[in-house]
Write a protein that holds these residues in place. Structure first.
Motif, PDB file in Angstrom:
ATOM      1  N   GLY A 280      19.006  30.497  11.978  1.00  0.00           N
ATOM      2  CA  GLY A 280      19.302  31.357  10.840  1.00  0.00           C
ATOM      3  C   GLY A 280      20.675  31.074  10.251  1.00  0.00           C
ATOM      4  O   GLY A 280      21.598  30.660  10.953  1.00  0.00           O
ATOM      5  N   LYS A 281      20.779  31.333   8.964  1.00  0.00           N
ATOM      6  CA  LYS A 281      22.029  31.018   8.264  1.00  0.00           C
ATOM      7  C   LYS A 281      23.165  31.959   8.665  1.00  0.00           C
ATOM      8  O   LYS A 281      24.323  31.551   8.724  1.00  0.00           O
ATOM      9  CB  LYS A 281      21.786  31.073   6.747  1.00  0.00           C
ATOM     10  N   ARG A 282      22.838  33.211   8.953  1.00  0.00           N
ATOM     11  CA  ARG A 282      23.888  34.154   9.334  1.00  0.00           C
ATOM     12  C   ARG A 282      24.560  33.739  10.639  1.00  0.00           C
ATOM     13  O   ARG A 282      25.795  33.791  10.756  1.00  0.00           O
ATOM     14  CB  ARG A 282      23.304  35.561   9.475  1.00  0.00           C
ATOM     15  N   PHE A 283      23.774  33.315  11.630  1.00  0.00           N
ATOM     16  CA  PHE A 283      24.335  32.893  12.910  1.00  0.00           C
ATOM     17  C   PHE A 283      25.276  31.707  12.733  1.00  0.00           C
ATOM     18  O   PHE A 283      26.367  31.657  13.320  1.00  0.00           O
ATOM     19  CB  PHE A 283      23.201  32.536  13.873  1.00  0.00           C
ATOM     20  N   LEU A 284      24.867  30.756  11.917  1.00  0.00           N
ATOM     21  CA  LEU A 284      25.705  29.579  11.685  1.00  0.00           C
ATOM     22  C   LEU A 284      26.994  29.949  10.954  1.00  0.00           C
ATOM     23  O   LEU A 284      28.068  29.411  11.259  1.00  0.00           O
ATOM     24  CB  LEU A 284      24.927  28.531  10.882  1.00  0.00           C
ATOM     25  N   MET A 285      26.911  30.882  10.018  1.00  0.00           N
ATOM     26  CA  MET A 285      28.115  31.322   9.312  1.00  0.00           C
ATOM     27  C   MET A 285      29.083  32.028  10.263  1.00  0.00           C
ATOM     28  O   MET A 285      30.302  31.923  10.112  1.00  0.00           O
ATOM     29  CB  MET A 285      27.735  32.251   8.163  1.00  0.00           C
ATOM     30  N   ARG A 286      28.540  32.742  11.243  1.00  0.00           N
ATOM     31  CA  ARG A 286      29.415  33.387  12.235  1.00  0.00           C
ATOM     32  C   ARG A 286      30.124  32.353  13.095  1.00  0.00           C
ATOM     33  O   ARG A 286      31.302  32.523  13.451  1.00  0.00           O
ATOM     34  CB  ARG A 286      28.595  34.340  13.105  1.00  0.00           C
ATOM     35  N   ILE A 287      29.418  31.280  13.460  1.00  0.00           N
ATOM     36  CA  ILE A 287      30.062  30.189  14.201  1.00  0.00           C
ATOM     37  C   ILE A 287      31.216  29.611  13.384  1.00  0.00           C
ATOM     38  O   ILE A 287      32.313  29.348  13.908  1.00  0.00           O
ATOM     39  CB  ILE A 287      29.044  29.095  14.555  1.00  0.00           C
ATOM     40  N   ALA A 288      30.971  29.428  12.086  1.00  0.00           N
ATOM     41  CA  ALA A 288      32.012  28.896  11.206  1.00  0.00           C
ATOM     42  C   ALA A 288      33.229  29.821  11.172  1.00  0.00           C
ATOM     43  O   ALA A 288      34.379  29.360  11.231  1.00  0.00           O
ATOM     44  CB  ALA A 288      31.449  28.717   9.797  1.00  0.00           C
ATOM     45  N   ALA A 289      32.989  31.127  11.090  1.00  0.00           N
ATOM     46  CA  ALA A 289      34.095  32.084  11.012  1.00  0.00           C
ATOM     47  C   ALA A 289      34.946  32.063  12.276  1.00  0.00           C
ATOM     48  O   ALA A 289      36.181  32.138  12.207  1.00  0.00           O
ATOM     49  CB  ALA A 289      33.549  33.482  10.756  1.00  0.00           C
ATOM     50  N   VAL A 290      34.307  31.943  13.427  1.00  0.00           N
ATOM     51  CA  VAL A 290      35.054  31.870  14.694  1.00  0.00           C
ATOM     52  C   VAL A 290      35.899  30.601  14.723  1.00  0.00           C
ATOM     53  O   VAL A 290      37.074  30.627  15.137  1.00  0.00           O
ATOM     54  CB  VAL A 290      34.082  31.905  15.892  1.00  0.00           C
ATOM     55  N   ALA A 291      35.313  29.487  14.298  1.00  0.00           N
ATOM     56  CA  ALA A 291      36.070  28.229  14.260  1.00  0.00           C
ATOM     57  C   ALA A 291      37.278  28.353  13.333  1.00  0.00           C
ATOM     58  O   ALA A 291      38.360  27.829  13.624  1.00  0.00           O
ATOM     59  CB  ALA A 291      35.164  27.088  13.808  1.00  0.00           C
ATOM     60  N   GLY A 292      37.102  29.065  12.216  1.00  0.00           N
ATOM     61  CA  GLY A 292      38.205  29.263  11.293  1.00  0.00           C
ATOM     62  C   GLY A 292      39.340  30.073  11.891  1.00  0.00           C
ATOM     63  O   GLY A 292      40.520  29.753  11.704  1.00  0.00           O
ATOM     64  N   LEU A 293      38.991  31.124  12.624  1.00  0.00           N
ATOM     65  CA  LEU A 293      40.027  31.922  13.294  1.00  0.00           C
ATOM     66  C   LEU A 293      40.831  31.077  14.277  1.00  0.00           C
ATOM     67  O   LEU A 293      42.064  31.154  14.315  1.00  0.00           O
ATOM     68  CB  LEU A 293      39.374  33.102  14.028  1.00  0.00           C
ATOM     69  N   LEU A 294      40.126  30.262  15.055  1.00  0.00           N
ATOM     70  CA  LEU A 294      40.815  29.401  16.022  1.00  0.00           C
ATOM     71  C   LEU A 294      41.686  28.365  15.317  1.00  0.00           C
ATOM     72  O   LEU A 294      42.797  28.053  15.771  1.00  0.00           O
ATOM     73  CB  LEU A 294      39.787  28.710  16.920  1.00  0.00           C
ATOM     74  N   PHE A 295      41.193  27.846  14.198  1.00  0.00           N
ATOM     75  CA  PHE A 295      41.941  26.803  13.479  1.00  0.00           C
ATOM     76  C   PHE A 295      43.258  27.346  12.923  1.00  0.00           C
ATOM     77  O   PHE A 295      44.323  26.749  13.094  1.00  0.00           O
ATOM     78  CB  PHE A 295      41.083  26.229  12.349  1.00  0.00           C
ATOM     79  N   TYR A 296      43.201  28.500  12.254  1.00  0.00           N
ATOM     80  CA  TYR A 296      44.425  29.026  11.645  1.00  0.00           C
ATOM     81  C   TYR A 296      45.389  29.598  12.685  1.00  0.00           C
ATOM     82  O   TYR A 296      46.603  29.599  12.463  1.00  0.00           O
ATOM     83  CB  TYR A 296      44.076  30.050  10.564  1.00  0.00           C
ATOM     84  N   ALA A 297      44.846  30.040  13.798  1.00  0.00           N
ATOM     85  CA  ALA A 297      45.740  30.402  14.907  1.00  0.00           C
ATOM     86  C   ALA A 297      46.456  29.157  15.415  1.00  0.00           C
ATOM     87  O   ALA A 297      47.649  29.201  15.754  1.00  0.00           O
ATOM     88  CB  ALA A 297      44.933  31.046  16.033  1.00  0.00           C
ATOM     89  N   GLY A 298      45.745  28.026  15.450  1.00  0.00           N
ATOM     90  CA  GLY A 298      46.363  26.774  15.861  1.00  0.00           C
ATOM     91  C   GLY A 298      47.421  26.297  14.883  1.00  0.00           C
ATOM     92  O   GLY A 298      48.462  25.757  15.298  1.00  0.00           O
ATOM     93  N   MET A 299      47.200  26.482  13.580  1.00  0.00           N
ATOM     94  CA  MET A 299      48.203  26.062  12.588  1.00  0.00           C
ATOM     95  C   MET A 299      49.507  26.837  12.744  1.00  0.00           C
ATOM     96  O   MET A 299      50.573  26.359  12.347  1.00  0.00           O
ATOM     97  CB  MET A 299      47.654  26.255  11.172  1.00  0.00           C
ATOM     98  N   LEU A 300      49.426  28.027  13.332  1.00  0.00           N
ATOM     99  CA  LEU A 300      50.634  28.818  13.559  1.00  0.00           C
ATOM    100  C   LEU A 300      51.402  28.368  14.792  1.00  0.00           C
ATOM    101  O   LEU A 300      52.580  28.690  14.938  1.00  0.00           O
ATOM    102  CB  LEU A 300      50.256  30.296  13.707  1.00  0.00           C
ATOM    103  N   THR A 301      50.750  27.638  15.684  1.00  0.00           N
ATOM    104  CA  THR A 301      51.372  27.315  16.976  1.00  0.00           C
ATOM    105  C   THR A 301      51.500  25.816  17.247  1.00  0.00           C
ATOM    106  O   THR A 301      52.344  25.421  18.056  1.00  0.00           O
ATOM    107  CB  THR A 301      50.555  27.948  18.117  1.00  0.00           C
ATOM    108  N   VAL A 302      50.694  24.986  16.613  1.00  0.00           N
ATOM    109  CA  VAL A 302      50.676  23.545  16.901  1.00  0.00           C
ATOM    110  C   VAL A 302      51.400  22.792  15.796  1.00  0.00           C
ATOM    111  O   VAL A 302      51.071  22.948  14.617  1.00  0.00           O
ATOM    112  CB  VAL A 302      49.221  23.026  17.019  1.00  0.00           C
ATOM    113  N   HIS A 303      52.379  21.965  16.185  1.00  0.00           N
ATOM    114  CA  HIS A 303      53.191  21.280  15.184  1.00  0.00           C
ATOM    115  C   HIS A 303      53.404  19.796  15.494  1.00  0.00           C
ATOM    116  O   HIS A 303      54.365  19.202  15.006  1.00  0.00           O
ATOM    117  CB  HIS A 303      54.557  21.975  15.036  1.00  0.00           C
TER     118      HIS A 303
END
Length: 393
Positions: A280-303
């Protein structure tokens, strides 16, 4: 006779499909040559302040929404979508020529952006034509659209590094002229090889009913995609300046990061398209949202360069699923209105630019570029909340 006729039909269909792939790639190249370097172009060539850079993105998004929404409604009601795509490509050529030789901020904002809005509309109109063609020929629409989206991502693998190489090595004039050549090639292929899908006035009433039943979910999906594209816009606007001015890393790293993410988006889109029916498309969009949270948290800490490049896998999952599934989600919620659904989805990117352009320049000027990623993280949390309320299709 029947076998030869079938073979001829097969060859014609293959030529059409290949042409769609080329057009998707070329429209992607045209955008990938211009967007990643736009903040640097405005800063270094036009000498705009950070707040004015952000306002430029906001203004261009507003103009783009007005132009594309007008064209979307018209394209669904009457006329030939193929001719509209050619017209948009030719105006895209004029926009590239203006950006190549003009350095006046307000001329670029009001005239250049108006012309480029038509050029950028060629891409969603092409996807709408592809959806209509897939439905007409009985081709599986999800995978066909996913493969087309993968072509756009392939263009973004090549485009950003090439854009930085052209801009830094030969100047922005050469870079914008290369984008103009891409538009010319795109218009030529569309005119000679893509099919014409004339509008049939019947069944107009039935087309209006489906969006009404799904209006709440379509609006909620609009908010979700807007927030997700908004965070990505914040990233695109600020990341090059963040890398160069705050982290003091090489300029080419910014283009390499964008190219790496785009390269990883290709398998992400294809995998998402393959599993869309199963999960289903909703499940895949939720996976994307979790990946986005992890990515932007990484941009705050990884340099460090290696880890910044490694995090592009999360960025690819985030954008790859959004780009591959988000548009199909809208089309499923709005059957019979491929142009309006596709443009509505595309306009989520423009509203995202409005939000990002309004925030990015002001936040960077008052605080710094690092603070912008905290804003992106907060938008990611709102996205997760909205995804808990939308239904699957």
């Amino acid at each position: 006779m029947q076998n030869s006729s079938a073979a001829a039909t097969r060859r014609g269909f293959d030529i059409t499909s290949s042409s769609f792939l080329l057009v998707a790639f070329l429209t992607g190249i045209a955008g990938a040559l211009q967007t990643p370097t736009l903040s640097l172009f405005l800063t270094n060539e036009v000498h705009a302040r950070p707040a004015m850079v952000g306002f430029f993105f906001t203004g261009s998004a507003v103009i783009g929404i007005l132009v594309s929404q007008f064209l979307a409604g018209r394209s669904d009601r009457k006329g030939d979508r193929k001719s509209l795509i050619v017209f948009c490509c030719l105006l895209g050529v004029l926009a590239c020529a203006l950006f190549a030789w003009n350095r006046n901020y307000f001329i670029l904002l009001f005239i250049g952006v108006f012309l480029s809005s038509f050029g950028s509309t060629a891409n969603p109109q092409m996807f709408a034509l592809a959806r209509e063609h897939a439905d007409h020929t009985g081709r599986e629409a999800v995978m066909f659209s996913s493969v087309l989206r993968a072509q756009v991502s392939l263009a973004w693998v090549i485009g950003p590094p090439l854009a930085y190489a052209l801009a830094m090595g030969f100047g922005f004039t050469v870079m914008y002229l290369c984008a103009a050549v891409a538009f010319v090639a795109c218009a030529t292929i569309v005119w000679f090889f893509l099919p014409s899908m004339r509008k049939e006035p019947k069944a107009v009433t039935s087309h209006v009913e489906a969006p009404r039943r799904n209006r709440r979910d379509a609006l909620l999906l609009f908010v979700i995609c807007t927030l997700m594209w908004g965070t990505n816009s914040l990233y695109i606007i600020n990341m090059p300046l963040f890398i160069i001015d705050e982290l003091h890393l090489p300029e080419k790293l910014a283009g390499l990061m964008m190219g790496t993410a785009a390269g990883l988006e290709i398998p992400t889109m294809l995998i998402a398209g393959y599993y869309a029916k199963r999960f289903g498309k909703r499940f895949l969009m939720r996976i994307a949202a979790v990946a986005g949270l992890l990515f932007y948290a990484g941009m705050l800490t990884v340099h460090t360069p290696v880890l910044l490049l490694g995090m592009q896998l999360l960025n690819a999952i985030y954008i790859g699923i959004l780009a591959g599934i988000g548009m199909l989600y809208f089309q499923d919620l709005m059957p019979g209105q491929a142009g309006s659904a596709t443009t509505l989805y595309t306009n989520t990117t423009r509203v995202g630019w409005i939000i990002a352009g309004s925030l990015a320049g002001v936040v960077a000027e008052i605080w710094n570029y690092h603070t912008v990623f905290w804003i992106a993280l907060g938008m990611g949390v709102l996205t997760m909340g909205c995804l808990l309320r939308i239904k699957d299709v």
